[in-house]
Enzyme design. Structure first.
Site, PDB file in Angstrom:
ATOM      1  N   CYS A 123       0.820  -1.222   0.000  1.00 34.81           N
ATOM      2  CA  CYS A 123       0.000   0.000   0.000  1.00 34.81           C
ATOM      3  C   CYS A 123       0.850   1.267   0.000  1.00 34.81           C
ATOM      4  O   CYS A 123       0.399   2.326  -0.435  1.00 34.81           O
ATOM      5  CB  CYS A 123      -0.937   0.009   1.204  1.00 34.81           C
ATOM      6  SG  CYS A 123      -2.074  -1.368   1.162  1.00 34.81           S
ATOM      7  N   HIS A 267      -3.708   7.193   1.311  1.00 31.40           N
ATOM      8  CA  HIS A 267      -3.951   5.855   0.753  1.00 31.40           C
ATOM      9  C   HIS A 267      -5.384   5.470   1.099  1.00 31.40           C
ATOM     10  O   HIS A 267      -5.828   5.639   2.244  1.00 31.40           O
ATOM     11  CB  HIS A 267      -2.958   4.866   1.357  1.00 31.40           C
ATOM     12  CG  HIS A 267      -3.344   3.436   1.146  1.00 31.40           C
ATOM     13  ND1 HIS A 267      -3.628   2.934  -0.106  1.00 31.40           N
ATOM     14  CD2 HIS A 267      -3.512   2.406   2.009  1.00 31.40           C
ATOM     15  CE1 HIS A 267      -3.953   1.654   0.008  1.00 31.40           C
ATOM     16  NE2 HIS A 267      -3.896   1.309   1.277  1.00 31.40           N
ATOM     17  N   ASN A 297     -10.051  -0.578  -2.193  1.00 27.66           N
ATOM     18  CA  ASN A 297      -8.630  -0.384  -1.885  1.00 27.66           C
ATOM     19  C   ASN A 297      -7.799  -1.059  -2.984  1.00 27.66           C
ATOM     20  O   ASN A 297      -7.702  -2.275  -3.032  1.00 27.66           O
ATOM     21  CB  ASN A 297      -8.335  -0.994  -0.510  1.00 27.66           C
ATOM     22  CG  ASN A 297      -6.869  -0.900  -0.111  1.00 27.66           C
ATOM     23  OD1 ASN A 297      -5.990  -0.755  -0.958  1.00 27.66           O
ATOM     24  ND2 ASN A 297      -6.603  -1.022   1.174  1.00 27.66           N
TER      25      ASN A 297
END
Ligand code: COA
Length: 340
Positions: A123, A267, A297
């Site tokens: 991530c 993020h 995501n």
């Protein structure tokens, strides 16, 4: 801990984002679609994650999405593939164990001989990738670099009820920027704050990935080993502390107060995480970019996708102070501050 202070080094070049782009698969998967495959509900997913729908591939590879995002960023920058000197690509879901995705983008764009580096920091991948490309530009090694974050999570997920705590969150997509030498020393990347803590490695990890596992003999497939495993609560607890800490750290490094921040691009891990980060930093809604509701995501893809949307929606103006911040598997986290 040693840290490079961009402001004290007069002989290095400053890098700047010259164009942004993104590529999302056309197939929309709603929460109700997932509820047909696993024991979950639209209410549960919205309430815990903020996600309403996400995109899943129908045959596209990670390299396909990365290449499409790169072409979009090149068009935004008014450049051709032949103007690019290097590729730095972040992904946690390469199409093959070896080689990485970068070379397939290089091949598709037909840019012979340029270096292509894959970054494996999940991530936080895009922030790390940007830090490498920025350093290459600062020392004069390359002048125009494609920096890409791309992911295809859907083909490796356990989409039965067993895998519901991750399958409802992770999704597919890619974003890209063209990073080049800034012609205005006041504008461009100002600094980074990067960290890792491997004691959290097993809190969000994939021991031994199996892609397209639906075709694997069922007796050999073990989702606990072959699919992403997550201790959601621990990830949540760490993310809501580390991200604000890192935003403050990168602002301190560039000598700017929190009040100077115009836009935060976090993020897109989970809308609840972004809301807590916003609350901790006392930011207004207009200062924080959220698009997880529509895309889920997309790991290394979230920040460049969100940045691209913000730029195209006119939310980023010349001279704005922008911070990108990420936290995820590793644990790895970090931030990048830039003057747009
Ligand atoms: C994943 C997350 C939404 C789970 O929420 P939570 O409140 O912590 O939920 P828990 O994991 O404690 O599970 C609560 C219950 O919901 C169930 N559950 C888990 N996923 C579910 C789903 N998709 N649908 C319905 N129920 C679900 C659990 O089985 C559990 O049931 P039980 O109480 O009967 O055992 C939350 O922990 C989270 O957002 N963490 C951060 C995740 C993240 O951002 N990851 C990416 C980082 S880069």
């Amino acid at each position: 801990m040693f840290s490079l202070d961009h402001n004290r080094i007069s002989h290095v070049l400053r890098s700047r984002i010259l164009g942004t782009g993104r590529a999302l698969p056309a197939r929309v998967v709603t929460n109700d679609d997932l509820a047909k495959r696993m024991d979950t509900s639209d209410d549960w997913i919205r309430e815990r994650t903020g996600i309403e729908e996400r995109r899943w591939v129908t045959g596209e590879s990670c390299a396909d999405l990365a290449t499409a995002a790169a072409r979009d960023a090149l068009a935004a920058a008014g450049l051709q593939p032949s103007d690019i000197d290097a590729i730095v690509l972040a992904t946690s879901t390469p199409d093959h164990f070896a080689p990485g995705v970068g070379v397939f983008v290089q091949r598709a764009l037909e840019i012979p001989g340029i270096p292509a580096l894959d970054i494996r920091t999940q991530c936080s991948g895009f922030v790390y990738a940007l830090s490498v490309a920025d350093a290459w530009i600062q020392v004069g090694l390359y002048r125009r670099i494609l920096v890409i974050g791309a992911e295809v999570q859907s083909t490796g997920m356990d989409v039965s009820s067993r895998g519901r705590n991750t399958a409802v969150i992770f999704a597919d997509g890619a974003g890209a920027v063209v990073l080049g030498v800034s012609d205005d020393p006041a504008r461009g990347i100002l600094g980074f704050d990067l960290h890792s803590d491997g004691t959290g490695a097993e809190k969000l990890w994939l021991d031994s990935p199996v892609r397209y596992h639906e075709s694997m003999p069922i007796d050999r497939f073990d989702p606990a080993v072959n699919c992403l495993q997550m201790d959601g609560r621990d990830v949540f607890r760490n993310a809501v502390v580390r991200m604000p800490e890192s935003v403050m750290a990168v602002l301190a490094k560039i000598g700017q107060p929190l009040e100077a921040l115009d836009l935060l691009v976090p993020h897109q891990a989970n809308l609840r995480i972004s809301e807590m980060v916003q609350k901790t930093l006392k930011l207004r809604d207009a200062q924080v970019v959220n698009n997880i509701q529509r895309y889920g995501n997309t790991t290394a893809g979230t920040i460049p996708i969100a940045l691209d949307e913000a730029v195209r929606e006119g939310r980023v103006q010349a001279g704005d102070l922008v911070v990108l911040t990420a936290f995820g598997s590793g644990f790895l986290w970090g931030s990048c501050a830039l003057r747009w």
